[in-house]
Motif scaffolding. Structure first.
Motif: not given
Length: 274
Positions: A16-30, A44-46, A179-187
């Motif tokens: 979640l912390g890597l989501l672009d702000q524009k994507i978060i805005e598209k969520l149209e949260l109440k 998530s940060r924790y 890329l994050k998922h790729w690196n996790m799997g590759l490690l």
């Protein structure tokens, strides 16, 4: 929000912390949802801080790692959607699956491990699990669209991933989450044991080739019926069960010579990775 987040390659809370702000805005949260979202982001940060960041290990991946992939439809029919569901199965629940003899042994070993801890897609353990297919590995990381470009590069097995350089990786056009998922799997692939054949050090002959090299090719169908699909599956056979193979006298002699050599080969693989 699940469908939308998955569309944007989110597969774990720490993504979640890597989501672009524009994507978060598209969520149209109440209004109330925004408050919940802030709590979710803090959590998530924790999770990232304590390094609780693990790639998923879906049912298909787990089954393939124990060479039980052919049983996937049967487990799904029993109501298993993820590997964690397997620990709820009783022995009589599995009867309709008609597991072969050696499949039963691998199932018992794998389930016993699940009962003690949730398997973390870790090839580098002292068990006789195996490496999944490239397709399943990519699917587990939400990178299934890479199957074709990787094949065009000549990358067919997980062992081939080590040959991909930075330029070739860049050509795949991965976004930050991918890329994050790729690196996790590759490690994890790069840390795989010799037995898993993911480090390129133990390029074992095919099972058929190995049998032929010991002039035991006639046994292929019998072994398949027992659930033995690779050399390492033979290590699950007890000496008292050898008679089930229907070996002729000279075949028995060759088989008895082959087994210690095979056992030493895999045992030395475990010692190398310890």
């Amino acid at each position: 929000l699940t469908e939308l987040l998955e569309y944007h390659d989110v597969m774990s809370p720490t993504d979640l912390g890597l989501l672009d702000q524009k994507i978060i805005e598209k969520l149209e949260l109440k209004t109330v949802q925004k408050k919940h979202w802030q709590k979710a982001m803090a959590h998530s940060r924790y999770l990232e801080t304590i390094q609780f960041d693990k790639p998923p290990s879906p049912l298909q991946l787990w089954l393939e790692s124990w060479r039980l992939g052919r049983l996937l439809p049967g487990f799904i029919a029993l109501g298993c959607d993820v590997k964690e569901d397997l620990i709820d199965l009783e022995d009589n629940d599995c009867a309709p699956l008609n597991m072969r003899m050696l499949e039963l042994k691998r199932w018992a070993q794998g389930k016993d491990q699940l009962l003690h801890m949730i398997r973390n897609f870790d090839f580098n353990d002292a068990t006789r699990s195996s490496v999944p297919t490239m397709t399943t590995w990519l699917y587990s990381l939400k990178l299934e669209e890479l199957a074709e470009p990787l094949e065009l590069m000549g990358c067919y097995e997980l062992a081939d991933l080590a040959d991909i350089d930075d330029r070739e990786l860049a050509s795949l056009g991965l976004n930050r989450l991918q890329l994050k998922h790729w690196n996790m799997g590759l490690l994890q692939v790069m840390a795989a044991s010799k037995e898993a054949m993911a480090d390129g050090q133990n390029d074992l002959a095919s099972f058929s080739g190995w049998l032929e090299s010991w002039r035991l090719g006639r046994l292929k169908k019998t072994l398949d019926d027992m659930g033995a699909y690779t050399q390492q599956d033979l290590l699950d056979l007890e000496e008292s069960e050898y008679h089930l193979l229907g070996l002729k006298p000279l075949e028995m002699k060759r088989f008895m010579m082959a087994m210690p050599a095979l056992r030493e080969e895999f045992d030395s693989g475990f010692k190398t990775t310890e």
